[in-house]
Design a protein around this motif. Structure first.
Motif, PDB file in Angstrom:
ATOM      1  N   ARG A 183       0.763  -1.220  -0.147  1.00 38.99           N
ATOM      2  CA  ARG A 183      -0.109  -0.116   0.040  1.00 38.99           C
ATOM      3  C   ARG A 183       0.900   1.185  -0.059  1.00 38.99           C
ATOM      4  O   ARG A 183       0.422   2.227  -0.442  1.00 38.99           O
ATOM      5  CB  ARG A 183      -0.855  -0.061   1.227  1.00 38.99           C
ATOM      6  N   PHE A 184       2.037   1.236   0.599  1.00 41.41           N
ATOM      7  CA  PHE A 184       2.625   2.442   0.695  1.00 41.41           C
ATOM      8  C   PHE A 184       3.584   2.703  -0.553  1.00 41.41           C
ATOM      9  O   PHE A 184       4.009   3.741  -0.996  1.00 41.41           O
ATOM     10  CB  PHE A 184       3.631   2.263   2.121  1.00 41.41           C
ATOM     11  N   VAL A 185       3.650   1.764  -1.285  1.00 39.65           N
ATOM     12  CA  VAL A 185       4.513   1.853  -2.490  1.00 39.65           C
ATOM     13  C   VAL A 185       3.581   2.740  -3.503  1.00 39.65           C
ATOM     14  O   VAL A 185       3.967   3.930  -3.913  1.00 39.65           O
ATOM     15  CB  VAL A 185       4.667   0.692  -3.176  1.00 39.65           C
ATOM     16  N   ALA A 186       2.314   2.586  -3.614  1.00 42.04           N
ATOM     17  CA  ALA A 186       1.413   3.332  -4.361  1.00 42.04           C
ATOM     18  C   ALA A 186       1.323   4.774  -3.862  1.00 42.04           C
ATOM     19  O   ALA A 186       1.254   5.658  -4.734  1.00 42.04           O
ATOM     20  CB  ALA A 186      -0.078   2.623  -4.870  1.00 42.04           C
ATOM     21  N   ALA A 187       0.986   4.686  -2.436  1.00 42.60           N
ATOM     22  CA  ALA A 187       1.032   6.059  -1.955  1.00 42.60           C
ATOM     23  C   ALA A 187       1.972   6.906  -2.144  1.00 42.60           C
ATOM     24  O   ALA A 187       2.019   8.190  -2.250  1.00 42.60           O
ATOM     25  CB  ALA A 187       0.581   5.698  -0.468  1.00 42.60           C
ATOM     26  N   THR A 188       3.269   6.354  -2.176  1.00 44.32           N
ATOM     27  CA  THR A 188       4.579   7.100  -2.448  1.00 44.32           C
ATOM     28  C   THR A 188       4.434   7.797  -3.827  1.00 44.32           C
ATOM     29  O   THR A 188       4.664   9.033  -3.952  1.00 44.32           O
ATOM     30  CB  THR A 188       5.774   6.338  -2.314  1.00 44.32           C
ATOM     31  N   ASP A 189       4.251   6.976  -4.802  1.00 42.10           N
ATOM     32  CA  ASP A 189       4.251   7.234  -6.074  1.00 42.10           C
ATOM     33  C   ASP A 189       3.302   8.590  -6.479  1.00 42.10           C
ATOM     34  O   ASP A 189       3.424   9.344  -6.950  1.00 42.10           O
ATOM     35  CB  ASP A 189       4.045   6.161  -7.101  1.00 42.10           C
ATOM     36  N   LYS A 190       2.194   8.311  -6.037  1.00 43.05           N
ATOM     37  CA  LYS A 190       0.885   9.320  -5.848  1.00 43.05           C
ATOM     38  C   LYS A 190       1.535  10.474  -5.227  1.00 43.05           C
ATOM     39  O   LYS A 190       1.032  11.775  -6.006  1.00 43.05           O
ATOM     40  CB  LYS A 190      -0.444   8.503  -5.477  1.00 43.05           C
ATOM     41  N   ASP A 231       4.681   0.155  29.550  1.00 43.47           N
ATOM     42  CA  ASP A 231       6.182  -0.525  29.631  1.00 43.47           C
ATOM     43  C   ASP A 231       6.906  -0.217  28.180  1.00 43.47           C
ATOM     44  O   ASP A 231       7.828  -1.122  28.203  1.00 43.47           O
ATOM     45  CB  ASP A 231       6.215  -1.920  30.119  1.00 43.47           C
ATOM     46  N   HIS A 232       6.373   0.662  27.504  1.00 44.17           N
ATOM     47  CA  HIS A 232       6.859   0.575  25.901  1.00 44.17           C
ATOM     48  C   HIS A 232       8.224   0.869  25.984  1.00 44.17           C
ATOM     49  O   HIS A 232       8.810   1.646  27.127  1.00 44.17           O
ATOM     50  CB  HIS A 232       6.066   1.719  25.350  1.00 44.17           C
ATOM     51  N   ASN A 233       9.000   0.715  25.066  1.00 44.45           N
ATOM     52  CA  ASN A 233      10.383   0.811  25.070  1.00 44.45           C
ATOM     53  C   ASN A 233      10.580   1.997  23.823  1.00 44.45           C
ATOM     54  O   ASN A 233      11.946   2.113  23.378  1.00 44.45           O
ATOM     55  CB  ASN A 233      11.363  -0.311  24.480  1.00 44.45           C
ATOM     56  N   GLY A 234       9.444   2.706  23.106  1.00 43.66           N
ATOM     57  CA  GLY A 234       9.684   3.652  22.329  1.00 43.66           C
ATOM     58  C   GLY A 234       9.704   3.155  20.940  1.00 43.66           C
ATOM     59  O   GLY A 234       9.964   3.858  19.954  1.00 43.66           O
ATOM     60  N   ASP A 235       9.545   1.870  20.609  1.00 40.48           N
ATOM     61  CA  ASP A 235       9.869   1.126  19.236  1.00 40.48           C
ATOM     62  C   ASP A 235       8.338   0.676  18.966  1.00 40.48           C
ATOM     63  O   ASP A 235       7.536   0.545  19.661  1.00 40.48           O
ATOM     64  CB  ASP A 235      10.740   0.147  19.299  1.00 40.48           C
ATOM     65  N   GLY A 236       8.364   0.064  17.780  1.00 35.30           N
ATOM     66  CA  GLY A 236       7.101  -0.505  17.537  1.00 35.30           C
ATOM     67  C   GLY A 236       7.297  -1.198  16.025  1.00 35.30           C
ATOM     68  O   GLY A 236       8.429  -0.977  15.383  1.00 35.30           O
ATOM     69  N   GLY A 237       6.401  -2.041  15.694  1.00 33.64           N
ATOM     70  CA  GLY A 237       6.534  -2.746  14.342  1.00 33.64           C
ATOM     71  C   GLY A 237       6.447  -1.724  13.264  1.00 33.64           C
ATOM     72  O   GLY A 237       5.573  -0.924  13.192  1.00 33.64           O
ATOM     73  N   PRO A 238       7.496  -1.802  12.026  1.00 33.41           N
ATOM     74  CA  PRO A 238       7.309  -0.692  11.221  1.00 33.41           C
ATOM     75  C   PRO A 238       6.047  -1.149  10.293  1.00 33.41           C
ATOM     76  O   PRO A 238       5.782  -2.351   9.914  1.00 33.41           O
ATOM     77  CB  PRO A 238       8.899  -1.027  10.323  1.00 33.41           C
ATOM     78  N   PRO A 239       5.632   0.064   9.543  1.00 30.28           N
ATOM     79  CA  PRO A 239       4.666  -0.010   8.474  1.00 30.28           C
ATOM     80  C   PRO A 239       5.279  -0.622   7.358  1.00 30.28           C
ATOM     81  O   PRO A 239       6.348  -0.585   6.998  1.00 30.28           O
ATOM     82  CB  PRO A 239       4.117   1.232   8.437  1.00 30.28           C
ATOM     83  N   THR A 240       4.658  -1.482   6.711  1.00 24.72           N
ATOM     84  CA  THR A 240       5.020  -1.858   5.282  1.00 24.72           C
ATOM     85  C   THR A 240       5.173  -0.807   4.144  1.00 24.72           C
ATOM     86  O   THR A 240       4.362  -0.011   4.353  1.00 24.72           O
ATOM     87  CB  THR A 240       3.733  -2.768   4.771  1.00 24.72           C
ATOM     88  N   PRO A 241       6.747  -0.948   3.850  1.00 23.00           N
ATOM     89  CA  PRO A 241       7.196   0.119   3.047  1.00 23.00           C
ATOM     90  C   PRO A 241       6.259   0.221   2.021  1.00 23.00           C
ATOM     91  O   PRO A 241       5.766  -0.524   1.293  1.00 23.00           O
ATOM     92  CB  PRO A 241       8.469  -0.228   2.827  1.00 23.00           C
TER      93      PRO A 241
END
Length: 200
Positions: free
Chosen positions: A105-112, A190-200
């Motif tokens: 999804r983020f590929v098409a969104a980047t191009d657009k 207890d979060h550590n400031g990180d999270g799972g990355p969105p699909t590029p």
């Protein structure tokens, strides 16, 4: 003045193209568009550096000053169609690592979004350098149009704060994100400031 595409470090474009063509030639892509594309049609374009910001920095109001460069990203084309992205990191000595290729999804969104911002009056007056901002903990990716005089952000769809494809001032975007970050922290202390990355 057109949107400026920064020059990646020496060897990065060659590394990306070499792996792209090798995988295509051996039919080793598992994603559909890359698997079906002709090797000779594949090319990389639109280089941009990827920056990231952690959840703690969002909560503290650090904004773009806290952004850290983490990789270089390209759009992968088959003929005139954008079908994937390619992202590569570097070793500590500056040696480029082989790229990872992603469709989604983020590929098409980047191009657009790139095509859209090129026509904006403020971008034409530029110069603005194309970057990508990624905030994994909040699942946000945004084009970052950087210039010495100003920075503009364009959230990519899907965006946790909406405003997909719209020019947003950094102060507004980080205000919206800070509220989300505080809510997330309250829910998971207890979060550590990180999270799972969105699909590029």
């Amino acid at each position: 003045m057109p949107l400026h595409m920064p020059a990646p470090p020496s060897g990065v474009p060659e590394t990306v193209r070499s792996k792209l063509h090798a995988l295509a030639g051996d039919s080793r892509f598992s994603t559909p568009a890359l698997r079906l594309a002709r090797q000779d049609d594949l090319e990389v374009s639109t280089p941009h550096q990827v920056f990231t910001i952690g959840l703690d920095d969002i909560e503290s109001g650090a904004g773009l000053a806290a952004a850290r460069p983490v990789s270089w990203r390209y759009l992968v084309t088959a003929g005139s169609e954008v079908i994937a992205s390619a992202e590569t990191t570097q070793d500590a000595d500056g040696t480029p690592q082989a790229a990872e290729f992603t469709e989604g999804r983020f590929v098409a969104a980047t191009d657009k979004a790139v095509r859209s911002v090129r026509a904006l009056p403020q971008v034409e007056k530029g110069p603005f350098e194309l970057r990508l901002l990624r905030i994994p903990a909040l699942y946000l990716m945004a084009l970052w149009l950087h210039s010495p005089a100003a920075d503009l952000l364009v959230p990519l769809a899907p965006s946790p704060i909406g405003k997909e494809g719209q020019i947003v001032a950094p102060a507004q975007l980080f205000g919206d994100l800070a509220r989300q970050a505080r809510a997330r922290t309250a829910a998971t202390p207890d979060h550590n400031g990180d999270g799972g990355p969105p699909t590029p």
